[in-house]
Design an enzyme around this catalytic site. Structure first.
Site, PDB file in Angstrom:
ATOM      1  N   HIS A 298       0.858  -1.185   0.000  1.00 45.04           N
ATOM      2  CA  HIS A 298       0.000   0.000   0.000  1.00 45.04           C
ATOM      3  C   HIS A 298       0.896   1.237   0.000  1.00 45.04           C
ATOM      4  O   HIS A 298       1.854   1.312   0.760  1.00 45.04           O
ATOM      5  CB  HIS A 298      -0.891   0.000   1.248  1.00 45.04           C
ATOM      6  CG  HIS A 298      -1.722   1.235   1.409  1.00 45.04           C
ATOM      7  ND1 HIS A 298      -1.444   2.192   2.356  1.00 45.04           N
ATOM      8  CD2 HIS A 298      -2.813   1.677   0.726  1.00 45.04           C
ATOM      9  CE1 HIS A 298      -2.338   3.171   2.267  1.00 45.04           C
ATOM     10  NE2 HIS A 298      -3.173   2.883   1.282  1.00 45.04           N
TER      11      HIS A 298
ATOM     12  N   HIS B  82       1.605  10.905  -2.216  1.00 50.05           N
ATOM     13  CA  HIS B  82       0.330  10.752  -1.516  1.00 50.05           C
ATOM     14  C   HIS B  82      -0.397  12.088  -1.618  1.00 50.05           C
ATOM     15  O   HIS B  82      -0.020  13.061  -0.966  1.00 50.05           O
ATOM     16  CB  HIS B  82       0.585  10.358  -0.061  1.00 50.05           C
ATOM     17  CG  HIS B  82      -0.653   9.946   0.658  1.00 50.05           C
ATOM     18  ND1 HIS B  82      -0.739   9.934   2.022  1.00 50.05           N
ATOM     19  CD2 HIS B  82      -1.843   9.524   0.195  1.00 50.05           C
ATOM     20  CE1 HIS B  82      -1.947   9.536   2.383  1.00 50.05           C
ATOM     21  NE2 HIS B  82      -2.625   9.272   1.294  1.00 50.05           N
TER      22      HIS B  82
END
Length: 584
Positions: free
Chosen positions: A124, A170
């Site tokens: 992830h 991100h």
């Protein structure tokens, strides 16, 4: 060290760093005596008897035995003239984890079934070096993950500030970006270092059509023929890991008019540190941003690949054709998203909380869905420090891709490491048959059903060694040897969860416990044995002395050596346990 010794001597403490001589436990002596008919030397024939009768190794030839004995003797008795073991040789052999480890190091599962039949080692936010808020993005954690055996790498794609290039980061946090080209090149160079089986790149795409076209060009240039592109109108089934060896597969949603569209946000309870006003400004900024932007973490991400064509799609036709596994989007609720339709299988992504709700309401529908499609489960957005959730509920329902923050550490990550030690560490673990089978009335496995005990595992913890070589003499206690004990946790379906603990052995660097424990199992196929050694401390928290997690379905029977790892999952050079496993 000497200065430290003198200091404690002045205080009146006597330092006791005497190392107890390592001696074989009674079971080892008995096995040697029985197989040698009480003689002092063990011949290859007698050693073969031990491997068959005590270790359960049925298919072992005399040539295999001689090779194994010679490998061992070369290490601790160089220049040996006779291929035979003394008791001391035999005891040392048992501590060689490469020759006498607890699980096999070869791929041995059937690798010819379609992809949805396997649990797949999944990362992830694979580019993050640390937390989810302000750590650096880099290709380094991607390389580390691939070397560990991870087979699914996640990249979040965003336009750069001038909108003419692509960053991996991100989104809408303070993480520093890394260039997409650098990430893709690293994947190409390291994809098959640890495993020949396919690497899947899941893309979270926030790009304009022009930038999507750039991605297509970049991917084609870097991967070339290694990239898997499904044939138009081809078979509805996913291909197998065996058929996809040395291939790269892209998985993302089909481009739409606005790839950056906002999606459903599932609100979470505000953390206590925010309520008390002690959180940093950065965390507050991040949590406020969650409500507007970070739908990825907390919502279902399911988009139907049969959508009507929308403006802008023609510009990225090449990009669409490169997608090997289509992600899809739920438009009409969770239950409808889990309905299994005709056509090619898809990938559905959901957060850990959505999985929890789906498991509660639609457990068998989840299992049925994963018999044809791929389910990916990712950590909730509030895991800012890159912690992870317990993966067992996802595996129980057939979820193939349980996405973990591989850069962190913790008990949940130890479980992930344990599962993917299976099948030679190749990154693909065949799901148990019961998760793929259907009954005469089309029924599937019900994770809520009460099951009978199928197997009982007996574990005997003999002893441990190696801390004196991997730790300083004062690491555990400033003025005496450590007081070790071993805890064992059976992790699996709720009815199988149990923990056991040995007694504390005081003042000994080579503790001998010689204790046996029993673990009844209803679903041994999904059970993991987590082993943790700690050092007892009266006044403070017990010190960590090593851990490992082993898949029960892969355990070799007999007397085995168990290498231990640090908190991050890196193996210690010397710290090991000697244990025995038996199934009834």
């Amino acid at each position: 060290m000497k200065g430290s010794y003198d200091y404690y001597k002045v205080l009146g403490f006597n330092r006791k760093f005497k190392i107890t001589e390592l001696r074989p436990p009674p079971d080892v002596i008995d096995a040697f005596s029985l197989c040698t008919n009480r003689e002092s030397q063990m011949s290859p024939d007698q050693f073969r008897r031990f491997l068959i009768e005590f270790q359960g190794e049925r298919e072992v030839t005399i040539d295999d035995v001689k090779q194994k004995m010679e490998q061992a003797l070369h290490r601790f008795r160089p220049g040996f003239t006779r291929c035979s073991f003394t008791l001391d040789d035999f005891f040392k052999y048992l501590f060689l984890d490469d020759l006498n480890g607890p699980i096999t190091s070869q791929v041995h599962h059937d690798m010819t079934a379609p992809l949805q039949h396997y649990f797949i080692y999944t990362g992830h936010n694979s580019y993050l070096t640390g937390n989810q808020l302000n750590s650096d993005c880099s290709e380094v954690p991607i390389i580390k993950a691939l070397k560990r055996g991870v087979r699914v790498i996640e990249l979040d794609l965003w336009p750069n500030s001038s909108k003419d290039g692509i960053h991996v980061l991100h989104g809408r946090t303070m993480t520093t970006p890394v260039d997409l080209y650098k990430c893709l090149k690293s994947i190409k160079e390291h994809a098959f270092v640890s495993s020949p089986y396919p690497v899947i790149i899941t893309l979270e795409d926030h790009l304009t059509p022009n930038l999507q076209a750039k991605v297509a060009e970049m991917v084609t240039e870097i991967f070339g023929d290694v990239l898997y592109c499904p044939e138009v109108g081809g078979d509805d089934e996913f291909l197998s890991p065996d058929a996809l060896k040395h291939r790269i597969i892209l998985s993302t949603k089909q481009p739409s008019k606005d790839s950056c569209e906002e999606e459903l946000f599932v609100a979470e309870e505000i953390p206590p540190d925010l309520k008390n006003g002690t959180a940093t400004e950065e965390v507050i900024w991040f949590v406020n941003g969650l409500n507007r932007q970070l739908s990825k973490f907390l919502a279902i991400d399911f988009e139907d690949e049969e959508d009507d064509e929308k403006p802008g799609q023609k510009a990225v036709l090449e990009y669409t054709q490169l997608i090997g596994i289509h992600a899809a989007k739920a438009k009409d609720g969770l239950r409808k998203a889990l309905m299994v339709g005709s056509g090619r299988g898809k990938r559905l992504s959901m957060s850990e909380q959505t999985l929890e709700r789906a498991a509660s309401l639609y457990g068998t529908e989840l299992v049925r869905f994963t018999q044809k499609n791929i389910l990916r489960v990712f950590p909730k957005g509030m895991r800012v420090t890159s912690t992870n959730f317990k993966p067992l509920a996802a595996w129980m329902h057939g979820a193939q891709m349980v996405a973990f923050n591989m850069q962190g550490y913790g008990k949940s990550l130890w479980m992930m490491h344990g599962m993917f030690r299976s099948n030679g560490g190749c990154g693909f673990v065949k799901k148990p048959d019961f998760l793929m089978n259907r009954g005469p009335n089309n029924e599937v496995f019900d994770p809520k059903a009460t099951l009978e005990v199928k197997k009982t595992l007996k574990v005997k913890v003999y002893m441990g060694d190696g801390w004196r070589m991997d730790f300083s003499q004062t690491h555990f206690d400033a003025y005496s040897p450590p007081d070790f004990y071993t805890k064992m946790y059976m992790v699996g379906v709720p009815t199988d969860v149990i923990k056991k603990k040995t007694r504390v052995i005081k003042d000994d660097w080579t503790p001998i416990w010689d204790e046996e424990f029993t673990f009844p199992l209803t679903v041994p196929e999904l059970a993991l044995l987590k082993i943790v050694v700690r050092e007892h401390d009266v006044s403070e928290k017990d010190d960590f002395g090593g851990q490992t997690c082993l898949p029960v379905s892969e355990l070799k029977t007999g007397i085995r050596t168990i290498p231990l790892h640090n908190k991050k999952g890196e193996r210690f050079e010397h710290v090991k346990l000697l244990m025995r496993f038996q199934f009834e």
